[in-house]
Structures are given as C-alpha cells and as structure tokens.
Design an enzyme around this catalytic site. Structure first.
Site, short mmCIF file in Angstrom:
data_model
loop_
_atom_site.label_atom_id
_atom_site.label_comp_id
_atom_site.label_asym_id
_atom_site.label_seq_id
_atom_site.Cartn_x
_atom_site.Cartn_y
_atom_site.Cartn_z
N PHE A 96 21.10 11.58 45.35
CA PHE A 96 21.55 12.63 44.44
C PHE A 96 23.07 12.75 44.54
O PHE A 96 23.64 12.79 45.63
CB PHE A 96 20.89 13.98 44.74
N ASP B 54 17.92 15.69 53.10
CA ASP B 54 17.97 16.63 51.97
C ASP B 54 16.55 16.79 51.45
O ASP B 54 15.93 15.82 50.97
CB ASP B 54 18.91 16.09 50.88
N TYR C 165 16.17 26.57 44.23
CA TYR C 165 15.80 26.87 42.84
C TYR C 165 14.84 25.87 42.21
O TYR C 165 14.58 25.95 41.02
CB TYR C 165 17.05 27.05 41.96
N LYS C 166 14.33 24.94 43.01
CA LYS C 166 13.37 23.99 42.46
C LYS C 166 11.95 24.47 42.79
O LYS C 166 11.50 25.47 42.24
CB LYS C 166 13.67 22.60 43.02
N ARG D 217 12.06 12.11 33.19
CA ARG D 217 11.52 12.62 34.45
C ARG D 217 10.59 13.79 34.18
O ARG D 217 10.98 14.77 33.53
CB ARG D 217 12.69 13.05 35.33
#
Lengths: 409, 409
Positions: free
Chosen positions: A127, A196, A221-222, A368
C-alpha cells in the site's frame, strides 16, 4: 442463484447483525474494505459525546468521561482481534503516522544494537503510504528502502535489514502473507517485523503474539467501521516496551503530561506511542465499530467472508463469466475480497456503481470487491455477480460517462 | 458590580452570539482556552456528516461531499484569522505532529543551506509539547535544543540556530511575544521562525504574513471551538512551498495519491503537509467552529476580550482582592486570559469549579482563567470575580475534597 443465496442467508448464523448497520436502500456495498458502513449505534453515541460530554461536561470530561483513557481503552478492545494483549495496543493518529513512529522506533533499536542496520525491506506494490513513510526517513539519512517481490523477500533478508515491513493482506489482490514464517525468517536474520493489518483486522483472525511479531499498525475505518478517517492503532510487543523510542515525542506520550515540565520523559509501556491530544470524536465512533466487530467475533466473520467470496465465484462460474481473477483462487490464501483484472476496470467499476453495486477501482486495471462479512448477504453476492455479468455482456462500461475519472478512485 | 456588568452586556455588540453556543446551565466557563464550548450548529452538522455523508454516501462522499478537499477547505478558512493566504494553511493531525513536521522541515532547509545549523531555540516554560517535539529529533541526531528566557532570546540567536520556535501567547501567563520583532531578529541571524498560535488564533488578531513568519501551527479545540482533540492546522509561507520537505511523507501529501505508485512525490504547495487520511468527523466539527469565529470577526472578539479581562480586574480591585497577577497587567501585552499565582492554586481552582466557575490549574501554582469572548458576558466576569473573592475570604479552598488531584488538571 437467488434462490440458493436465500437458502444460504436463512442458514447464516450472522444474519441478524446486518440490522445493526445503517445501509442505504438500493445499494450493494462491496467497499467496506475501503470505508466500513455506519453502525446503527454510532449516531446516538456521537450525539451523547457531542452534547453530553463536550457540550455539558466541557473540560471536566477529560476526567469524568475518561477521555484521557480513550486511546488506551479503544486500543485494548482492538487487541483481542489481533492476538495482542490489551496493554500492547493504542488507538491514535493515522496509519501513516503510526507507521512513521514504528519504522523510526525500529531504526532506533537497531542503532542501539550492533552494526547500525538501516534497510527497511518491503515489497513493490505494497500500500503506497507504507512505502511513502520510508521516504521522509530516507531523506533524513536514517533509512534506506529495499523492495523485493514477495517470493524473494526471505532471500532479501541480509545483515543490513533493520525492519521487514509488510501489509498482511494485500490491498489490491487480497493475497495473504504467511505472518509466522516471515516473522521467523526476519528474526533469524536479525531484523524486526512490522505488520500493517489494515486489510486483516476485523475480517480474519490475526495472532500477532503467536507469530512473535514486533510491531503492527492498522486502520480504523475499514473492517472496524470507525468512520471516514477514523483514528488508527499501533501495536508494540511487550518485550520491546522498555527500549522503545519513537520520535513523535508529544505530551500525550509523556510520563506525566500534566506536570508541564520542560523535559520529555516517555510514559511507561504503550502510552509512549501517543503524541498529541486524543481525537475524542473519532475515538468514540471507532469504539462503537470495534465493540460491534468484537461482539460478532472474528472467527465467525472470517468463516462467513470465505463463504461469501466462494459463493460469488460460484455464481460467476455457473454463468461462465470470463474475467481474470487477480486474487488467489484458494480462499485460505486471501483476505475478505476478490479482485479482478481488466483493462477497462475503471469504467466497469463506474457502471457497477451506477447500478448500485459499489466496489472500487485500483490503478491501473483492478476492479476490487470487498466482502465485509458483518453486513453482507449471500443474496448480495448473487445480485452483484449478476450485475457484473450484465455490465460485461452488454458492454455497458463503454458509455462515456463511465470513463471520466473522479478525484478519488 | 452586577448592575454595571449588565449595562456593559446591554451595550455589547457581540451579545447575540452567545446564543450560538450550547452552554450548560449554572456554569461560568472560563476554560475556553483549553477546550472551547460547543457551537449550537455542531450537533446537526455532525448528524448530517454521520448519517448522510458516511451512512448514505459511503465511499462516494470522498468525491460527492468533497471529503478529499476538507483539509484544504478548513485550512483556507483559518487562514484569514491568522494573516495567511488560503493556500498557505491546511488542517491536519495534531498540533504536536504538525510541530514535528515543521521543525524537521526547517532543519531540512538548513541542511540544504550553508553550515548545517541544528539548534532549535525556544524558551523554558513554553507549552510542553512544543519543547517535547524537539526531543525525538534530538535523539535522532538531527536537532539540538536551546532554551533562553524571553528577554534573552534575541541574544541567543547565534549562527547555530536553525529555528526560533515560540508560542505567541504563553499558555500559562497569557504574555504575548512581539511577533514582528522576534521574526525580524531571527531572520537577521539566519534562522527560520515557527509560531505556535494555539492561544492566539480566534481570540486576537494575528498577521503572519505582515510579520514575514515562516511557519506556524495551532490548535483547533481552543478558541476555534472544534471539539475535544480537534484536528490542528499548519501554515507555511508561500515562498517556502517549493523547497519544503517534511518527513511525514504519507499518501495524502502525495502529488497523485490515487495513482498508487511505489515512489513518494510531494504534492504541490501546502498539500505536502498532509500525511494520512483526513479525519472527516473532526474536520467537520472544526469547520463549524471556524465558520462561527470568522462570522463574529477576530477584531471584535479581541476588543471584547480586552474589555472582559479589564472588567474582571476592575471587580477584583473594587473589592480589594489581594491575589498575585501572573499575567501582564497591560491588556495589550496579553492574550485572552488572566492567570493568578497562589501556592494553593489547585485547591482554589477546585473550589471555584464546585461553585460552577470552571477555570483550570497549571502546575505548580497558576490559576488560569480564560475569557473566550465569543460566548462570555460581563455579568459572568462580575459573578466569577465574586466567587473568587468568596473562595479566598472564606478559606473554602482548605476543604480536603478540593486538594485531591485528578488525572487531568
């Protein structure tokens, strides 16, 4: 397909939890891996924090509403989701800022050790912010970045590597790293490890301490449904607490913040990972999301997420849909998402969104689809797969309005 | 006194603005310089962000609700309050984290220049986090801290000083630095200047560009009424934008965050000061507070704040109250607060709080009363002064319950 999906939904032990989220009408939301949905309990909790704790309590709420303990309390609730002890996790700042703290802390430990290793090893395509956070330290002369493809990471672990830093579940493909094996290999080479967990935590079981991990960070926030730009979290294994020195030495990480002394002295334990004043509104929203995921339980969520993605692939297979899977075909080898590779992935994604199926596009060619198991149904899988089939078969994605790029993709 | 206070209130051009804040019954709130009061518009705006933008809009709100522009938009609204251009300010992270970015950026500039200066000059007793944020860079070998009393700062500006870093209004005493004079002296010595505006912005006029300041940071939760732990802001003068390199090189500061490239490239201008994903709930609350302060106007707020504190001192004088003033007696030489020195300041503060007069205590002997001019009345001054008189004259502060220290003071 729909009939079969409804049977699966009827038998789903998690089916009742969907009602604990506010989901818009007419939307199948396959982007909970980018921004999780709103828990139904969040608006009332925020109202209470805003009107009650802030408006009525004012400054007194630092003590009376335990705002001062919020970062540790929320961190302690995240801990069991990732195989950590409560005192090893704190909720603070952004994932990016926490990456900086821990990369720099690892370099600091390696400077204290022999040899002054300064290579941060990661993989290309990690990422972006994970890779970017090395850049500032590189410019300061403190770090050197090394990238190796995932099948060559172990070979790249030589005596210069200070830290192996990887995202456990790859954000684009969903491919899972073997945390136990890579951590072991890094330690054998004298390196520390930073995981991560942004695309893992809340969607699949993680056991940091079983893997003997050193550091971890993750996003609020995921799959934790903490709201847009929610505070992130950071983990440091207890064995490193005493020797941990991170450079963002702010007053909330001080041993006695309200003594107002001129000299910095780090707090005991994980608290020294805090920096500025805790973001109370963000932490309150995150806490609701974490409580909900903890209530449902990560093992059940993972079982459902695997069943959802398997059923989605089953639908595509039944319909003979020919689109390249960018994710591992083996469910055990991926997180809670399926990614597809297509040269027109952007336009396909936009055409799906126009039909109410919200996934996302990842440059240059990835469609995705995230399967947040807490609130998705098998029926959503069948319908989304049907929409994907129609978009592809009817060339709907060729319409010009689907090809105009937005700021955020 | 009350009669006189009511006359002053009746003539106060800002009297209507008090109704735009939610203030608890039975409280005189003299701690808006620590945590500002709740604007009446905030709960509804947050409800809209949470239910509408997050719950309904979900991931689409990054574009449709311009979440992606929030950090710049809120920064741009803060800019006129501090004498900056809109593109010179961004709202992000905490004050502490922004201090780190800008101290490190100043050191980076000085490394590029001749001589590699690395001394950060400040004053003892500056707000702790300002001093603490040097510690991490010191341990990394990048910085060296030097402290000099405020009347010796100019003498301490030698050829080793990279950055003069000061808080414009002192958090404890309210004493004001001469921004123009000190900035000029620092520049003459080859140093850069960073101003912490946490206790200035929203309470008194600040003109960074008139002073030719280089950098500034400030807090969102004091006079800007952004809520507990609100995002902070950072200013960089336009002339430094192109050469600015701060070490928190996250994806929100990237030139093209959604290109997902492996290599960091800083965004143009002030955007490169962003790091992680913007905290949307916090920014939304901050924006309401900033809009309200901008509507009232800083010059009017400052005039009222001076009148409030002068009237408070007048009340004490009329009653012959003997308590040592730690703030400058000259109204022009201080911010929007009055601080008093007393060996029993902690207990006095607690006794006042028990009477509904909320100020705060600052170790070891300061009773600090903040006069947020947007929502305080002259009547509050007369009543608060009366309570202080009674607490002192009746030795009320000697009661044991007022001497027990809370976690946060």
């Amino acid at each position: 397909m729909i009939a079969r999906a409804r049977e699966l939904d009827a038998a789903d032990p998690l089916r009742a939890f969907r009602a604990l989220f506010e989901l818009p009408e007419g939307v199948i939301y396959l982007d909970g891996n980018s921004l999780g949905a709103l828990p139904a309990a969040t608006p009332a909790r925020l109202e209470q924090v805003i009107r009650g704790e802030w408006g009525e309590g004012l400054i007194r709420s630092w003590n009376s509403a335990d705002w001062i303990g919020a970062a540790r309390r929320v961190g302690g609730k995240i801990a069991p989701l990732i195989g950590a002890q409560p005192h090893e996790v704190v909720a603070a700042d952004s994932t990016s800022v926490n990456l900086f703290k821990l990369i720099a802390a690892a370099l600091d430990m390696q400077r204290e050790g022999q040899g002054a290793r300064k290579v941060i090893l990661s993989e290309p395509g990690n990422f972006p912010t994970d890779l970017y956070m090395i850049a500032g330290l590189e410019r300061q002369g403190l770090a050197a970045r090394r990238l190796a493809d995932r099948d060559r990471l172990i070979n790249a672990l030589d005596g210069d590597v200070a830290l192996l830093m990887l995202t456990h579940v790859h954000y684009k493909t969903g491919a899972l790293h073997d945390m136990v094996e890579l951590t072991k290999a890094a330690h054998a080479a004298g390196a520390l490890v930073l995981w991560d967990l942004s695309h893992s935590c809340g969607a699949l079981p993680v056991d940091l301490n079983a893997a003997n991990a050193d550091f971890a960070v993750g996003c609020g926030y995921k799959y934790l449904n903490g709201g847009p730009g929610a505070p992130a979290y950071a983990f440091v294994a207890e064995r490193h607490h005493a020797a941990l020195h991170q450079p963002l030495t702010g007053w909330f990480g001080h041993a006695a913040p309200f003594a107002f002394s001129d000299d910095y002295a780090p707090a005991e334990g994980i608290d020294r990972l805090q920096c500025g004043t805790s973001p109370i509104l963000g932490l309150a929203a995150l806490e609701v999301g974490v409580d909900l995921i903890a209530e449902i339980g990560v093992r059940r969520l993972y079982a459902k997420s695997q069943a959802l993605s398997a059923f989605f692939l089953h639908c595509l297979g039944e319909w003979g849909l020919d689109i390249e899977l960018a994710s591992p075909i083996d469910g055990d080898a991926r997180g809670s998402q399926l990614s597809f590779r297509h040269p027109e992935a952007y336009a396909i994604c936009q055409a799906l969104i126009a039909r109410g199926v919200i996934g996302d596009f990842r440059d240059p060619d990835i469609l995705r689809l995230g399967f947040a198991p807490a609130y998705l149904r098998f029926e959503d899988m069948a319908e989304a797969a049907g929409h994907l089939r129609e978009v592809l078969h009817m060339d709907e994605w060729k319409r010009p309005e689907f090809r105009e790029r937005a700021t955020v993709t």
